[in-house]
Scaffold this motif. Structure first.
Motif, PDB file in Angstrom:
ATOM      1  N   MET A  72       0.833  -1.202   0.000  1.00  0.00           N
ATOM      2  CA  MET A  72       0.000   0.000   0.000  1.00  0.00           C
ATOM      3  C   MET A  72       0.866   1.249   0.000  1.00  0.00           C
ATOM      4  O   MET A  72       0.552   2.250  -0.655  1.00  0.00           O
ATOM      5  CB  MET A  72      -0.901   0.000   1.231  1.00  0.00           C
ATOM      6  CG  MET A  72      -1.743   1.263   1.397  1.00  0.00           C
ATOM      7  SD  MET A  72      -2.179   1.604   3.113  1.00  0.00           S
ATOM      8  CE  MET A  72      -0.572   2.075   3.782  1.00  0.00           C
ATOM      9  N   GLY A  73       1.996   1.208   0.752  1.00  0.00           N
ATOM     10  CA  GLY A  73       2.897   2.355   0.824  1.00  0.00           C
ATOM     11  C   GLY A  73       3.417   2.769  -0.543  1.00  0.00           C
ATOM     12  O   GLY A  73       3.520   3.962  -0.852  1.00  0.00           O
ATOM     13  N   THR A  74       3.747   1.786  -1.388  1.00  0.00           N
ATOM     14  CA  THR A  74       4.194   2.084  -2.756  1.00  0.00           C
ATOM     15  C   THR A  74       3.099   2.806  -3.520  1.00  0.00           C
ATOM     16  O   THR A  74       3.352   3.807  -4.207  1.00  0.00           O
ATOM     17  CB  THR A  74       4.560   0.774  -3.487  1.00  0.00           C
ATOM     18  OG1 THR A  74       5.646   0.137  -2.803  1.00  0.00           O
ATOM     19  CG2 THR A  74       4.964   1.056  -4.931  1.00  0.00           C
ATOM     20  N   MET A  75       1.875   2.314  -3.390  1.00  0.00           N
ATOM     21  CA  MET A  75       0.756   2.925  -4.106  1.00  0.00           C
ATOM     22  C   MET A  75       0.449   4.320  -3.555  1.00  0.00           C
ATOM     23  O   MET A  75       0.147   5.247  -4.317  1.00  0.00           O
ATOM     24  CB  MET A  75      -0.475   2.025  -4.012  1.00  0.00           C
ATOM     25  CG  MET A  75      -0.277   0.649  -4.630  1.00  0.00           C
ATOM     26  SD  MET A  75      -1.729  -0.430  -4.485  1.00  0.00           S
ATOM     27  CE  MET A  75      -2.849   0.358  -5.643  1.00  0.00           C
ATOM     28  N   ILE A  76       0.538   4.490  -2.237  1.00  0.00           N
ATOM     29  CA  ILE A  76       0.305   5.803  -1.626  1.00  0.00           C
ATOM     30  C   ILE A  76       1.324   6.809  -2.130  1.00  0.00           C
ATOM     31  O   ILE A  76       0.977   7.927  -2.557  1.00  0.00           O
ATOM     32  CB  ILE A  76       0.373   5.709  -0.088  1.00  0.00           C
ATOM     33  CG1 ILE A  76      -0.778   4.884   0.474  1.00  0.00           C
ATOM     34  CG2 ILE A  76       0.393   7.112   0.541  1.00  0.00           C
ATOM     35  CD1 ILE A  76      -2.127   5.538   0.384  1.00  0.00           C
ATOM     36  N   ALA A  77       2.616   6.434  -2.080  1.00  0.00           N
ATOM     37  CA  ALA A  77       3.681   7.362  -2.475  1.00  0.00           C
ATOM     38  C   ALA A  77       3.516   7.824  -3.917  1.00  0.00           C
ATOM     39  O   ALA A  77       3.601   9.023  -4.217  1.00  0.00           O
ATOM     40  CB  ALA A  77       5.052   6.703  -2.277  1.00  0.00           C
ATOM     41  N   GLN A  78       3.266   6.878  -4.830  1.00  0.00           N
ATOM     42  CA  GLN A  78       3.171   7.253  -6.242  1.00  0.00           C
ATOM     43  C   GLN A  78       1.888   8.029  -6.533  1.00  0.00           C
ATOM     44  O   GLN A  78       1.898   8.963  -7.349  1.00  0.00           O
ATOM     45  CB  GLN A  78       3.276   6.006  -7.121  1.00  0.00           C
ATOM     46  CG  GLN A  78       4.661   5.363  -7.086  1.00  0.00           C
ATOM     47  CD  GLN A  78       4.920   4.467  -8.282  1.00  0.00           C
ATOM     48  OE1 GLN A  78       4.276   4.580  -9.335  1.00  0.00           O
ATOM     49  NE2 GLN A  78       5.875   3.564  -8.147  1.00  0.00           N
ATOM     50  N   ASN A  79       0.787   7.678  -5.905  1.00  0.00           N
ATOM     51  CA  ASN A  79      -0.455   8.412  -6.146  1.00  0.00           C
ATOM     52  C   ASN A  79      -0.408   9.811  -5.543  1.00  0.00           C
ATOM     53  O   ASN A  79      -0.941  10.758  -6.123  1.00  0.00           O
ATOM     54  CB  ASN A  79      -1.646   7.629  -5.593  1.00  0.00           C
ATOM     55  CG  ASN A  79      -2.129   6.550  -6.545  1.00  0.00           C
ATOM     56  OD1 ASN A  79      -2.923   6.806  -7.447  1.00  0.00           O
ATOM     57  ND2 ASN A  79      -1.626   5.333  -6.363  1.00  0.00           N
ATOM     58  N   VAL A  80       0.227   9.963  -4.385  1.00  0.00           N
ATOM     59  CA  VAL A  80       0.403  11.301  -3.819  1.00  0.00           C
ATOM     60  C   VAL A  80       1.294  12.136  -4.727  1.00  0.00           C
ATOM     61  O   VAL A  80       1.023  13.316  -4.984  1.00  0.00           O
ATOM     62  CB  VAL A  80       1.001  11.216  -2.396  1.00  0.00           C
ATOM     63  CG1 VAL A  80       1.478  12.587  -1.919  1.00  0.00           C
ATOM     64  CG2 VAL A  80      -0.039  10.672  -1.427  1.00  0.00           C
ATOM     65  N   GLY A  81       2.367  11.527  -5.257  1.00  0.00           N
ATOM     66  CA  GLY A  81       3.242  12.238  -6.188  1.00  0.00           C
ATOM     67  C   GLY A  81       2.525  12.658  -7.456  1.00  0.00           C
ATOM     68  O   GLY A  81       2.805  13.714  -8.026  1.00  0.00           O
ATOM     69  N   ALA A  82       1.559  11.823  -7.870  1.00  0.00           N
ATOM     70  CA  ALA A  82       0.785  12.135  -9.078  1.00  0.00           C
ATOM     71  C   ALA A  82      -0.364  13.100  -8.793  1.00  0.00           C
ATOM     72  O   ALA A  82      -1.087  13.489  -9.705  1.00  0.00           O
ATOM     73  CB  ALA A  82       0.238  10.854  -9.689  1.00  0.00           C
TER      74      ALA A  82
END
Length: 486
Positions: free
Chosen positions: A301-311
């Motif tokens: 989930m952390g990977t998905m959170i980081a990239q979606n927040v960056g996007a």
């Protein structure tokens, strides 16, 4: 480009399918580590109580040290993941290289300082004279291998940030297998190897860590993984180092404080004797098994959170966290139910002692039932905060649960006769009769309250802000909310 394909799936693909796809290798990775710890304990147990205790008694020191590196790896993960989510791959590569060089320098310095202060730390912990030489030998060798452990930690964090969870899993499988194989040869002197005892167990760990670090370094610089680095990426970048310290230091402090907090908690539980502590240790192993699964899902989930927040996809990031809570809560609840039904045979696998098994009923009723709230809500929210780069929030959340709730509540319900709140005296002694029920009730209560605090903080949405710089109209500017951690 593989990195772009991963990014597209993470920020636009089906949430549950992508989450489980990323989580699978991470769960395997965590479970393998649990198996190794059990195996290491098995071999050292053949040498006697002192050898068996050496890794455990030095763990608070080693854990505090590793927490420092994990804090900066967490910061690097957040920056690189958000840059990838924003589609700024050059900045992601530059940030990854800067993290690598910083971890290398920091780990060498930390290893030297740790070896120098080790004797004083062991004396401060009041390690017995018979155990002292074993603990010192084990920790000294492990400290000398810290540069390998830290650089592999950086590699794993960067791979997860890019969405590649399979490569670290494969390397971990190799290194754990190597460690397990080397353990008996080095410990007992099988074949041409000298009998090294506790030193052999530590040396096997260092060799395994070095193998993983070297393989990871080769893969990243050869371009065989999604995130490719060059030697120029390793040049010092003091501006980025400052950002890493700003974001990573709170995480390091929080994890170090938690490591020390469990030393205090152990002393509280030990006050009720060996039977209570044995029941707690077995329960902890079961909880660690559960946490390995939920932690793997949360890391994905952390990977998905980081990239979606960056996007800039903050609402999607929120949905990802909410669905992860549901998945983890369900898994943990089913696991606790199974443990409750088969409690006696499960505990007998570890220790066939009627007194310990009887005590396990207290642990289950007063503590274990709170684990779904810890795994399903608290861990997810904590990982969400750190993955979004808001490490002060994750630090405070962890300290509140352990130092603000678990330790004082466990001590109060276990040892204090009565407390007075708003003029009302509550007779704790009559409720729990100064038995272990009070300690475990306090531990369970800390999980319930901690989960509630975490959920409220999560729903406020203050974490839904990026920490990276984005390119806009040819100029570099801060994304809205960049100063939110101040």
């Amino acid at each position: 480009m593989k990195l772009q394909e991963m990014r597209e799936e993470i920020i636009n693909g089906p949430i549950e399918r992508t989450l489980l796809k990323l989580a699978g290798p991470l769960i395997v990775n965590n479970l393998v580590q649990v198996v190794y710890n059990i195996t290491d304990t098995f071999w050292l147990g053949k040498l006697g109580r002192e050898a068996l205790s050496a890794p455990g008694v030095t763990w608070p020191i080693i854990g505090t040290l590793m927490a420092l590196g994990m804090g900066f790896a967490t910061a690097g993960f957040a920056f690189v993941g958000q840059y990838i989510g924003a589609g700024e791959f050059k900045k992601a590569g530059r940030s990854a290289g800067a993290l690598y060089s910083l971890m290398l320098f920091f780990s060498v310095t930390t290893a030297i300082v740790s070896v120098l202060i080790l004797p004083y730390a062991l004396r401060f912990m009041k390690v017995t004279p018979t155990l002292y030489p074993y603990a010192k030998t084990y920790a000294t060798i492990v400290f000398l291998g810290v540069p390998f452990a830290f650089t592999y930690m950086a590699f794993s964090a960067l791979m997860r940030a890019s969405g590649d969870t399979k490569t670290p899993m494969k390397i971990t499988l190799l290194t754990v297998f190597l460690n397990i194989v080397l353990d008996p040869f080095f410990i007992f002197g099988w074949g041409p190897f000298p009998r090294l005892g506790v030193a052999g167990a530590a040396l096997a760990t260092v060799i395994a860590n070095a193998t993983g670090a070297i393989i990871g370094f080769y893969l990243m610089f050869s371009g065989k993984v999604a995130l490719k680095l060059s030697l120029s990426n390793l040049r010092p970048d003091f501006e980025f180092y400052g950002k890493l310290f700003r974001v990573g230091l709170p995480s390091s402090v929080g994890q170090s404080a938690n490591s020390f907090g469990f030393v205090v908690l152990t002393r509280i539980i030990m006050g009720f004797g060996d039977v209570t502590y044995a029941a707690y240790v077995i329960t902890t192993r079961l909880v660690n098994f559960l946490t390995s699964i939920s932690r793997g899902i949360s890391m994905a989930m952390g990977t998905m959170i980081a990239q979606n927040v960056g996007a800039g996809k903050f609402e999607r990031a929120k949905r990802i966290a909410e669905r992860t809570m549901l998945v983890n809560f369900t898994i943990a609840s089913l696991a606790v139910l199974i443990i409750g039904i088969f409690r006696v045979p499960i505990f007998k696998v570890f220790l066939d002692d009627p007194k310990v098994i009887a005590e396990s009923k207290i642990v289950l009723e007063y503590f274990l039932i709170s684990v779904p709230f810890f795994n399903g809500i608290f861990i997810v929210v904590n990982r969400t905060f750190s993955s979004a780069g808001h490490t002060k929030k994750s630090m405070l959340l962890g300290i509140i649960r352990l130092w603000g709730l678990r330790i004082p509540l466990s001590y109060a319900f276990g040892y204090v006769g009565a407390i007075t709140l708003l003029g009302l005296t509550i007779p704790l002694a009559k409720l729990f009769d100064f038995t272990s029920r009070g300690v475990f009730f306090g531990m369970g209560l800390s999980n319930f309250i901690g989960a509630l605090i975490a959920l409220v903080w999560f729903l406020r949405g203050s974490w839904m802000k990026a920490i990276i710089e984005k390119e806009a109209k040819g100029e570099s500017k801060m994304t809205k909310g960049y100063q939110a951690e101040g």
